[in-house]
Design a protein around this motif. Structure first.
Motif, PDB file in Angstrom:
ATOM      1  N   CYS A 789       0.840  -1.209   0.000  1.00 46.81           N
ATOM      2  CA  CYS A 789       0.000   0.000   0.000  1.00 46.81           C
ATOM      3  C   CYS A 789       0.872   1.256   0.000  1.00 46.81           C
ATOM      4  O   CYS A 789       0.598   2.218  -0.723  1.00 46.81           O
ATOM      5  CB  CYS A 789      -0.920   0.003   1.213  1.00 46.81           C
ATOM      6  N   SER A 792       2.365   1.694  -3.369  1.00 50.42           N
ATOM      7  CA  SER A 792       1.364   2.186  -4.304  1.00 50.42           C
ATOM      8  C   SER A 792       1.118   3.682  -4.115  1.00 50.42           C
ATOM      9  O   SER A 792       1.004   4.442  -5.092  1.00 50.42           O
ATOM     10  CB  SER A 792       0.058   1.413  -4.104  1.00 50.42           C
ATOM     11  N   LEU A 811       3.643   0.876  -9.024  1.00 51.43           N
ATOM     12  CA  LEU A 811       2.262   0.406  -9.048  1.00 51.43           C
ATOM     13  C   LEU A 811       2.176  -1.053  -9.492  1.00 51.43           C
ATOM     14  O   LEU A 811       1.384  -1.831  -8.946  1.00 51.43           O
ATOM     15  CB  LEU A 811       1.422   1.293  -9.961  1.00 51.43           C
ATOM     16  N   ALA A 814       3.277  -3.181  -6.553  1.00 47.97           N
ATOM     17  CA  ALA A 814       2.229  -3.248  -5.526  1.00 47.97           C
ATOM     18  C   ALA A 814       1.117  -4.204  -5.947  1.00 47.97           C
ATOM     19  O   ALA A 814       0.627  -5.008  -5.134  1.00 47.97           O
ATOM     20  CB  ALA A 814       1.666  -1.863  -5.262  1.00 47.97           C
ATOM     21  N   LEU A 815       0.705  -4.138  -7.200  1.00 50.72           N
ATOM     22  CA  LEU A 815      -0.330  -5.045  -7.684  1.00 50.72           C
ATOM     23  C   LEU A 815       0.123  -6.495  -7.594  1.00 50.72           C
ATOM     24  O   LEU A 815      -0.637  -7.376  -7.180  1.00 50.72           O
ATOM     25  CB  LEU A 815      -0.710  -4.694  -9.125  1.00 50.72           C
ATOM     26  N   HIS A 828      -7.628  -4.015  -1.936  1.00 47.55           N
ATOM     27  CA  HIS A 828      -6.316  -3.476  -2.283  1.00 47.55           C
ATOM     28  C   HIS A 828      -5.938  -3.831  -3.723  1.00 47.55           C
ATOM     29  O   HIS A 828      -5.367  -3.015  -4.451  1.00 47.55           O
ATOM     30  CB  HIS A 828      -5.250  -4.018  -1.333  1.00 47.55           C
ATOM     31  N   GLU A 832      -5.129  -1.150  -6.850  1.00 46.88           N
ATOM     32  CA  GLU A 832      -3.934  -1.105  -7.701  1.00 46.88           C
ATOM     33  C   GLU A 832      -4.313  -1.172  -9.189  1.00 46.88           C
ATOM     34  O   GLU A 832      -3.698  -0.506 -10.027  1.00 46.88           O
ATOM     35  CB  GLU A 832      -2.984  -2.244  -7.349  1.00 46.88           C
ATOM     36  N   ARG A 835      -5.562   2.242 -10.151  1.00 47.40           N
ATOM     37  CA  ARG A 835      -4.470   3.196 -10.297  1.00 47.40           C
ATOM     38  C   ARG A 835      -3.647   2.931 -11.554  1.00 47.40           C
ATOM     39  O   ARG A 835      -3.201   3.876 -12.218  1.00 47.40           O
ATOM     40  CB  ARG A 835      -3.581   3.151  -9.048  1.00 47.40           C
TER      41      ARG A 835
END
Length: 966
Positions: A789, A792, A811, A814-815, A828, A832, A835
């Motif tokens: 998180c 991200s 990003l 994070a995904l 969450h 991602e 985003r």
């Protein structure tokens, strides 16, 4: 040709001694302008010196490179020259030359220099001779053991160690090795108090018998009674404390480190400083060490008979006792230092009733068994005794015990303390208060002090300092444990330590737990061999402590041992086992494995409902835990049900304004925040904070959580100034309670960074978010949902600041983490994807952006529902994609739906609503509806100006859109 890699030791030694090639050439007797090229070729393996240079080169090694007092290194280097240059091995005559100094007398003046003192970085000389008596240690030293007034002999070893510790060339550290009881630790204590003054940075003693306890020992060196590294040092995490101490030890300031009872090369390799001014003295039974460790070895044998006599004379100074009697005792004890110390103490205290002849007769007649004290090699084989006799420590210990009068008040207490002390961690100082707590009732302080002094006087308890009663040698402890026939002493120690650990765990007093961690581990491990209920309890308390200091693997392992025992003793559905199930679930939760944690909490809840009933306070706690994990996996409906049930139970038991109720108000506020019901969430969050504020002594951890979550809610409501007030308060408390590098501190700093981001204060946001990521990386690791998180959030900030490549990297990472840990259907994961859709929209890749946004919308509709503001956000992003593709009629329904949801959930005065108003204005302008467009754009500009300010980037963009539309 010689192997240049093996000869590289010559270059390292020369550079460490700061000797130039020209100086080397002169020391070896070479003259001329190009002499330095010749010696350089020797070091590089490109040439072999003539045999005629052999003696001069020996002098160069001994005196120019200062290896004269480091025979082990000198011999090792010479062995290399034997193989690579074909030189003759060192002969007795060579050593005689070194000892006599004749290598110096015939040398060219100035060619060699025998170093008698070496300046340190502070300018203070390190004398080659030792002071005749102990000298006060530098401030901040951590040397728990006082000098032994009865120490004798070891002159050669003392000088060798002192000389080696003053070296500047590798190896700069020294291992004193030998069998148990030979006096390695006593020799190290003597070095500390005779040489420690020459190390202005201080002396630091580390007990290494339990490798798992070494980090805590290192951390203890950095506090206010040690290095004083930071005012808030005791509140830092264990890892951060260790990091700071290790960093200090790699400074150039001279410091002396003692690694006592270090048997594991891996442990030494991990903690030994590789640079800086530290010198290390290691005691160990191990004689051989890996070549990559910069240590020399000094084997320590038995005392000479003359030294044994001198030691016994320290205890028996009266002339009425003959040397012959004492020599006979020394022979019977085989000159073993520890045994002699015990015998001498015994004789000294019984001088009025016991003669050495009687003592010797008792020794020979009453005790004839000998437990191994010589130690074993790494394969478990016994090391040979120098005299061919077995060492007989048990005889000495038993005889010393016989001098205690069980009928006397002090001696009877001393007996009880001694057997109890044997069950603590061997070799570790035992807190007086903890040792006293093993007795019921607790003894009078004066009697306690007298009994401890009695044990010191008879030589069984090694004296210590401060609040510590002393320590037992591990071999004496092993013998004494055999005297605990009924296990009463062990049970007393376990009971006292269990109560103490429970109290400290309840108070979250990790510094105090760290100070007794070695004992908690040792006592727990011994109890686990037996495998009963108290062993399970100890293992559970140890796991709780280890979990709090982020040692998750060990915490899970000890908790599992406890759970297995409780299942075996009480049954798999016992109330006792439910505590372990919850703790295991919490460990998985802290590690980010939310789906894996949920079954443990659900099973524990089922057990408590069945065994305790739905209204029991412990059942309410289980319902709370089940709600927390349902919350974490986005099962919001179930989480709300659990929270409301737990709240009702706690109100019934403790009242509506109790700390237990406050915990549930906090959780309900956080849950409703996640559900987008901001107005419903606010009263819960405010009430939780108010309850903690009303407490005279609030739980600071839970109070800071409530304040943090209220700040988070204020941020979500776009009340940024109020949010910062609460978040800064929470941050101050959390840094005070946990230290600056704890994950809870990272959570609050993440919220603060997000507030700065929303306010358009991008540089301050980046500073906070980068700090957050560093904290999470250190505390919980990169592979964790919370860390993802933060990554991200930093990626979205990078996108706003124009760093699209950096944004994409963060990003996507994070995904990937969220997909692997949480799965595809998680809030969450959806965020991602949302985003990344925005990122690809900015990159002009509409197809990829559409794919990500549609996937995010599907998850958000499933988890959050149609009316959630996050669902509305994704709808709006998809509408913007259609608008930018020149399809305003297809975009309008999506943008209108997003605006309706934002108005319904967030109201007019929110940045998300302003963004939807702006987009509706843009789509109406594209459709030619100018009046409607101007109205939407005016409303958007008004909201942005009121909430974010006139100079915010979003406000400026809205103003530009209004100008364009007009």
């Amino acid at each position: 040709m010689p192997d240049h890699r093996r000869l590289a030791i010559l270059i390292r030694l020369r550079k460490a001694a700061r000797v130039t090639l020209a100086q080397m050439a002169r020391a070896c007797g070479l003259e001329g302008r190009r002499a330095y090229e010749s010696v350089s070729a020797w070091e590089r393996g490109e040439a072999v010196p003539r045999a005629a240079v052999r003696t001069a080169f020996l002098g160069y090694l001994a005196y120019t490179l200062n290896l004269a007092d480091d025979r082990a290194t000198l011999a090792a280097v010479w062995e290399t020259l034997v193989h690579e240059w074909g030189w003759e091995p060192l002969q007795p005559a060579d050593w005689q030359l070194l000892d006599s100094g004749r290598l110096l007398s015939g040398a060219t003046p100035g060619r060699y220099q025998l170093i008698t003192s070496v300046p340190t970085s502070t300018g203070a000389p390190l004398a080659a001779h030792l002071p005749p008596a102990p000298v006060p240690l530098p401030p901040g030293s951590r040397a728990p053991f006082a000098p032994n007034p009865h120490f004798v002999g070891r002159a050669a070893e003392l000088l060798a160690i002192a000389g080696h510790l003053h070296r500047r060339t590798a190896p700069i550290h020294i291992v004193v090795c030998g069998p148990g009881g030979v006096g390695k630790t006593q020799l190290a204590i003597e070095i500390v108090h005779r040489c420690g003054h020459a190390f202005p940075g201080g002396v630091f003693w580390l007990g290494c018998a339990d490798p798992a306890a070494v980090p805590a020992a290192i951390a203890s060196c950095g506090g206010q009674d040690g290095l004083r590294l930071r005012p808030d040092f005791d509140r830092l995490s264990l890892d951060e404390q260790v990091r700071l101490v290790l960093a200090a030890w790699q400074e150039e300031t001279p410091r002396l480190l003692v690694f006592d009872s270090c048997e594991d090369p891996t442990l030494l390799r991990r903690w030994l400083p590789r640079r800086g001014g530290c010198r290390a003295l290691i005691t160990s039974q191990r004689r051989t060490w890996d070549a990559d460790l910069p240590v020399a070895t000094l084997p320590l044998g038995l005392l000479s008979r003359a030294e044994s006599l001198a030691l016994l004379r320290r205890y028996c100074p009266t002339p009425q006792i003959s040397d012959a009697d004492l020599i006979a005792i020394a022979a019977e004890l085989d000159d073993l230092p520890l045994a002699l110390h015990l015998a001498g103490s015994h004789l000294a205290r019984g001088a009025d009733t016991l003669t050495p002849a009687c003592y010797l007769a008792e020794l020979r007649a009453r005790l004839d068994q000998h437990p191994s004290l010589a130690g074993v090699d790494p394969r478990g084989r016994p090391l040979p005794a120098p005299t061919g006799h077995h060492n007989r420590l048990e005889q000495v210990v038993a005889l010393s015990l016989s001098r205690l009068d069980p009928g006397g008040v002090i001696d009877a207490l001393a007996c009880q303390l001694l057997v109890r002390a044997a069950w603590f961690a061997p070799g570790e100082p035992i807190p007086v208060a903890l040792l006293s707590a093993t007795l019921a009732p607790r003894p009078d302080p004066a009697l306690l002090a007298g009994a401890l002094q009695r044990l010191v006087d008879i030589g069984l308890l090694l004296d210590s300092a401060g609040a510590y009663s002393g320590r037992l040698h591990r071999l004496i402890a092993a013998f004494l444990r055999r005297l605990d026939n009924d296990g009463a002493a062990q049970h007393a120690v376990e009971t006292a330590l269990l109560a103490h650990a429970r109290m400290l765990n309840a108070a979250l007093d990790q510094p105090a737990l760290l100070r007794i961690q070695a004992h908690l581990r040792a006592v727990t491990d011994a109890a686990l061999v037996r495998g009963d209920a108290i062993a399970a309890d100890l293992s559970y308390e140890l796991s709780r402590h280890l979990g709090e200091i982020d040692q998750y693997a060990s915490a899970i392992a000890y908790n599992q041992r406890s759970l297995d025992l409780r299942n075996q003793i009480f049954g798999a559905d016992s109330v006792a086992s439910s505590a372990n199930l919850h703790f295991h679930g919490m460990m998985l939760d802290w590690l980010g494995d939310y789906p894996g944690a949920r079954p443990y909490h659900e099973r524990a809840l089922a057990i408590r409902r069945a065994r305790l009933g739905p209204d029991h306070p412990d059942t309410a706690t289980s319902v709370l835990h089940a709600g927390e994990i349902a919350h974490a996996v986005c099962d919001y409906a179930q989480a709300r049900t659990y929270y409301e049930q737990a709240l009702a139970a706690r109100i019934r038991h403790d009242g509506p304004d109790s700390p237990g109720a406050a915990e549930l108000y906090n959780n309900l506020g956080l849950l409703l925040n996640a559900m987008g019901e901001f107005d419903a969430a606010l009263p819960y969050a405010e009430r939780a904070v108010a309850i903690w504020e009303a407490q005279e002594q609030p739980n600071r951890s839970l109070q800071s959580m409530a304040i943090n979550n209220l700040g988070y809610l204020r941020r979500a409501r776009s009340e940024y100034a109020a949010a910062l007030v609460q978040l800064r308060r929470a941050l101050a408390i959390r840094e005070e309670v946990y230290g600056p590098m704890h994950s809870f501190v990272g959570v609050t700093r993440n919220h603060i960074g997000r507030v700065y981001h929303y306010q358009g204060r991008f540089e301050r946001a980046r500073s906070e978010l980068e700090a957050t990521l560093r904290i999470f990386d250190a505390a919980i690791g990169r592979e964790h949902p919370i860390t993802a998180c933060a990554l991200s959030n930093l990626g979205m900030l990078a996108l706003e600041m124009g760093d699209r490549a950096g944004a994409r990297r963060m990003l996507e990472a994070a995904l990937d983490i969220h997909r692997r840990i949480l799965g595809a259907v998680h809030r969450h994961t959806a965020r991602e994807m949302n985003r990344l859709g925005l990122l690809h929209q900015a990159l002009g890749d509409r197809a990829t952006a559409t794919r990500y946004l549609r996937a995010a919308l599907a998850v958000r509709r499933r988890i959050l529902g149609e009316l959630h503001h996050d669902t509305a956000n994704t709808l709006g992003h998809l509408g913007v994609l259609l608008l930018s593709a020149g399809r305003p009629r297809q975009a309008r329904p999506l943008l209108a739906a997003a605006l309706r949801r934002h108005l319904a959930r967030l109201g007019e005065r929110h940045p998300y609503t302003a963004r939807s108003l702006l987009r509706m204005g843009q789509v109406c302008a594209a459709l030619g509806e100018r009046e409607i467009s101007r109205d939407y754009l005016s409303r958007a500009l008004a909201v942005y100006t009121a909430v974010l300010g006139a100079d915010h980037p979003y406000t400026l963009a809205a103003r530009q859109a209004q100008v364009t539309a007009c």
